[in-house]
Design a protein around this motif. Structure first.
Motif, PDB file in Angstrom:
ATOM      1  N   PHE A 124       0.828  -1.170   0.077  1.00 53.44           N
ATOM      2  CA  PHE A 124      -0.066   0.059  -0.092  1.00 53.44           C
ATOM      3  C   PHE A 124       0.827   1.251   0.017  1.00 53.44           C
ATOM      4  N   CYS A 125       2.024   1.254   0.716  1.00 52.93           N
ATOM      5  CA  CYS A 125       3.077   2.324   0.863  1.00 52.93           C
ATOM      6  C   CYS A 125       3.656   2.485  -0.464  1.00 52.93           C
ATOM      7  N   GLY A 126       3.714   1.737  -1.310  1.00 54.45           N
ATOM      8  CA  GLY A 126       4.446   2.024  -2.586  1.00 54.45           C
ATOM      9  C   GLY A 126       5.928   1.344  -2.373  1.00 54.45           C
ATOM     10  N   VAL A 127       6.262   0.641  -1.473  1.00 55.67           N
ATOM     11  CA  VAL A 127       7.432  -0.005  -1.298  1.00 55.67           C
ATOM     12  C   VAL A 127       7.634  -0.948  -2.677  1.00 55.67           C
ATOM     13  N   ILE A 128       8.742  -1.332  -3.043  1.00 56.36           N
ATOM     14  CA  ILE A 128       9.096  -2.156  -4.211  1.00 56.36           C
ATOM     15  C   ILE A 128       9.764  -3.575  -3.571  1.00 56.36           C
ATOM     16  N   ASN A 129      10.778  -3.137  -2.973  1.00 58.25           N
ATOM     17  CA  ASN A 129      11.674  -4.329  -2.266  1.00 58.25           C
ATOM     18  C   ASN A 129      11.484  -4.722  -0.828  1.00 58.25           C
ATOM     19  N   VAL A 130      11.136  -5.804  -0.571  1.00 58.97           N
ATOM     20  CA  VAL A 130      10.972  -6.254   0.850  1.00 58.97           C
ATOM     21  C   VAL A 130      11.851  -7.603   0.971  1.00 58.97           C
ATOM     22  N   VAL A 131      12.651  -7.400   2.259  1.00 57.47           N
ATOM     23  CA  VAL A 131      13.671  -8.548   2.400  1.00 57.47           C
ATOM     24  C   VAL A 131      12.914  -9.329   3.734  1.00 57.47           C
ATOM     25  N   VAL A 132      12.727 -10.525   3.362  1.00 57.14           N
ATOM     26  CA  VAL A 132      12.031 -11.544   4.284  1.00 57.14           C
ATOM     27  C   VAL A 132      13.102 -12.537   4.790  1.00 57.14           C
TER      28      VAL A 132
END
Length: 791
Positions: A124-132
């Motif tokens: 929703f915030c427009g983040v592209i890259n997420v580290v899991v």
């Protein structure tokens, strides 16, 4: 030179990542910052919910009939993120304190809720890259089985955000190396005893170099090789054997994470990386899509608490001596040792506020130059191209131009022609011309580079020649005539025709003569895949039957099984619009792959204690050479009796037999081939396809053999820096999992129906158990008949 994009990651970042913080990081020389999606307040509320649930249900056995706790929606106090322009420049990090692979359904349930809330809000915030955070593999055997539920959670997350790129954090080597004392607030600590059947202490003593890769392989397989799913690879202090490094190199790397603990300290007190680390990073940075580097817990952003402090960009100007590799094996000092370090070293470390970043920038500036092949193939790495149709298509000038840039091939052809001419005169062979000149025909001459080399070879050898240039492409024919007028001095006879229809040199009496040396460059990536056998068979009738020479005189097709997950993901994506994509052999400059069968393999120490107690210094291991085997061979000129039988079958006469096995009269069945090759695979892996190469003997004479090779085992020796041919890939629609010490058996066919030539291939996996060879799996029988090479 490759550009290094460097991210700064703190596992417990104290301040929200605002535009001001991002600007401060950029001023320090960082390109990106990581930011947690949720706050410690949210963490505390989840722990409170868990505690309340546990107290309400007591310490008795779990009651599956009772509802599990629900986590309410996020509130402003629960997350520092907001939709803004800086969100796209931030790498979001999911909570490391959840355990999606927990054997306890309560912990797994809470973890999934936290994970889904964070992923949905980040999208929703427009983040592209997420580290899991990757799955925990050391909480017991049952937890390892939880990788499947972890994989399902990742698949769900990919559907929550259509643009999210998920990067799974995983250690490069043995999972026991990543075992640290869990944070008191980690949900894994609250897993109930009845679900933990195996203690962690029993698990971490087992060394399994491929355990983390095995988990990753299951995750990406469940997610069907989604191209938005990548790896965030953590480099340990001591790199595992080269076979493990190569496996991770072939995976879709997005981040290379370097913790502060992986840095060494040299004699000058500077932070450096060992030589193996440097080489691995350098190798990864040459990929078509180079990964980003993430420095983990190397200290806070300088001046982050002082808004008046103006930082200069971190230049990282270190002398080679200061940044020299710590081959001495020096380790990071203990607190006591650090206190005893000379004061000048302490002052030096304070002079550079970002010493780890400075060293990475130093590595960036000192990357070795690209090789000839890398410069030529820039942008073509792992790019799939359909093979040429040389008999049915008239190639464009730019296609010929690409081939002609090769710095090796035409030199070797010239050497082969010159050597053949010298041998011809020394052996006093008769020629096919009336004036004693050796007759050379360049068939399929294109824009004429081989014609030029043939003329030059005759001058070098001091042998008179008559040269014919035979080309069917009407556009290239125009250029050949211009070359003959302007460059060759009218020495060449240019003939426009399909070489198979050419009757030979036209003599003054109206008859047709013979050719002494037949020169061609009809080879494809698998040697025969562009119909060199069929073309040379068709023109052989003009060759002097007594002394005639074909250049090349022979060629062999070679193959080996490979793991190529990024290419497979590309093919899966293409398959939605092309149902035959997995039945097409592709020409491709293979780069981000791993060879499944190598000539040697070393698992390293048998347990983790051996790794910990080893006194040996980090050493640089040579890359493992693949086991590449011959599929089949062709020789020219072909034996006359073979062509006589082929002519007998052509037309379908009764004496020609019952016709071809796959259609037609069978006139081309002498060019059918079959091979069955077995490859030993020491380490586990996944076979995504077969890589094909070739070797050719242009000419073998008194001075030795002149050879070309694309075989990675022999190309350095035979034709270093040759760029005319990329390897060929025979893909598998369904990848085959290969356990340790298994065998892969590759069956390959070259088929024809007299109108086209195509390939068929399949791969089978076997394991020897109790003396019996057990088949573990087999691929489909793939066939390129629908898009075979037309004759």
């Amino acid at each position: 030179m490759p550009m290094f994009y460097v991210a700064h990651h703190e596992t417990k970042r104290p301040l929200p990542v605002t535009e001001q913080v991002l600007q401060q990081a950029r001023d320090c020389g960082y390109d990106m910052l990581t930011a947690p999606i949720t706050t410690p307040h949210f963490h505390a509320s989840v722990l409170t919910l868990l505690t309340a649930y546990s107290q309400a249900h007591g310490e008795g056995p779990p009651n599956d009939d009772l509802p599990l706790p629900l986590i309410p929606a996020l509130r402003p106090v629960d997350t520092p993120l907001t939709p803004s322009d800086s969100a796209a420049q931030t790498v979001a990090v999911t909570s490391p304190w959840i355990d999606l692979a927990s054997p306890d359904p309560l912990i797994a349930h809470l973890s999934r809720q936290v994970f889904n809330l964070e992923i949905a809000y980040a999208a929703f915030c427009g983040v592209i890259n997420v580290v899991v955070q990757g799955p925990r593999l050391y909480n017991g055997a049952k937890s390892s089985g939880g990788v499947s539920q972890y994989a399902r959670a990742i698949k769900e997350a990919l559907s929550l955000g259509g643009y999210l790129q998920l990067h799974i954090t995983t250690p490069m080597g043995d999972v026991s190396e990543s075992v640290i004392e869990e944070d008191m607030g980690n949900l894994a600590r609250f897993a109930r005893d009845e679900y933990n059947h195996t203690s962690r202490s029993q698990q971490i003593t087992r060394l399994d170099l491929f355990a983390s890769w095995d988990a990753w392989n299951l995750i990406r397989s469940v997610c069907r090789y989604n191209q938005r799913l990548c790896v965030s690879l953590t480099l340990p202090r001591r790199l595992p054997p080269i076979a493990v490094q190569s496996r991770w190199y072939s995976e879709p790397l997005r981040f290379i994470c370097i913790p502060s603990s992986s840095f060494l300290v040299n004699a000058r007190g500077s932070f450096v990386l060992s030589k193996p680390h440097q080489l691995y990073i350098s190798r990864c940075m040459r990929l078509r899509t180079a990964p980003w580097i993430m420095l983990v817990d190397v200290g806070p952003i300088p001046g982050i608490n002082d808004p008046d402090l103006i930082m200069q960009y971190s230049s990282g100007h270190l002398s080679p001596g200061v940044a020299a590799d710590a081959s001495s094996g020096s380790r990071s000092p203990t607190p006591a040792e650090s206190a005893q370090m000379p004061r000048n070293q302490s002052r030096k470390s304070k002079a550079d506020p970002t010493p780890h970043l400075s060293y990475i920038r130093y590595l960036q500036r000192n990357q070795p130059p690209k090789t000839t092949i890398e410069r030529f193939g820039g942008g073509f790495q792992d790019y799939l191209q359909a093979p040429l149709q040389p008999l049915t298509d008239n190639l464009e000038s730019i296609t010929y131009e690409v081939f002609e840039k090769d710095p090796v091939k035409y030199d070797w052809y010239e050497r082969a022609i010159a050597q053949a001419l010298r041998d011809w005169t020394e052996q006093e062979k008769s020629t096919s011309s009336a004036n004693g000149a050796v007759v050379i025909a360049v068939v399929g001459s294109g824009r004429g580079p081989l014609v030029t080399r043939a003329i030059q070879a005759s001058q070098d050898a001091g042998v008179q020649v008559e040269v014919y240039a035979v080309e069917k492409n009407p556009n290239a024919y125009v250029l050949l005539q211009r070359h003959n007028e302007e460059d060759w001095g009218g020495l060449v006879t240019v003939v426009k025709t399909d070489m198979r229809a050419w009757k030979g040199p036209l003599l003054p009496d109206g008859t047709h003569g013979r050719v002494d040396i037949l020169v061609s460059e009809l080879l494809g990536s698998f040697a025969d895949n562009e119909l060199s056998p069929e073309c040379l068979d068709g023109v052989q009738h003009v060759l002097n039957p007594e002394h005639g020479i074909s250049i090349p005189t022979s060629y062999t097709a070679h193959l080996t099984p490979i793991s190529a997950p990024r290419i497979h993901a590309d093919l899966v994506n293409r398959s939605s619009s092309d149902s035959h994509v997995f039945d097409t052999p592709f020409v491709v400059m293979l780069q981000q792959i791993d060879y499944l069968s190598t000539q040697e393999f070393d698992y390293g120490p048998s347990d983790t204690s051996a790794v910990a107690s080893s006194k040996q210094q980090p050493k640089v291991e040579a890359p493992l050479l693949p086991d590449v085997q011959i599929a089949w061979a062709f020789k020219h000129p072909c034996h006359p009796s073979v062509l006589a039988q082929s002519n007998l079958r052509r037309g379908g006469s009764a004496s020609g037999g019952g016709g071809g096995a796959t259609g037609g009269d069978g006139a081309n069945e002498h060019n059918v081939r079959f091979s069955s090759t077995i490859f030993q695979c020491a380490g586990r892996g996944v076979c995504h396809g077969i890589a094909g190469f070739f070797e050719t003997v242009l000419y073998a004479g008194a001075e030795g053999s002149v050879e070309l090779s694309t075989n990675p085992v022999t190309m350095e020796e035979k034709s270093k820096d040759m760029i005319s041919w990329f390897p060929i890939l025979f893909p598998l629609k369904t990848p085959i999992y290969v356990p340790e010490h298994a065998e892969l058996e590759i069956s390959m066919w070259r088929q024809t129906d007299d109108r086209k030539v195509w390939y068929e291939w399949m791969v089978e996996a076997f394991l020897t158990l109790s003396g019996s060879r057990v088949r573990l799996g087999a691929s489909e029988l793939h066939s390129s008949r629908m898009n075979g090479c037309l004759m």
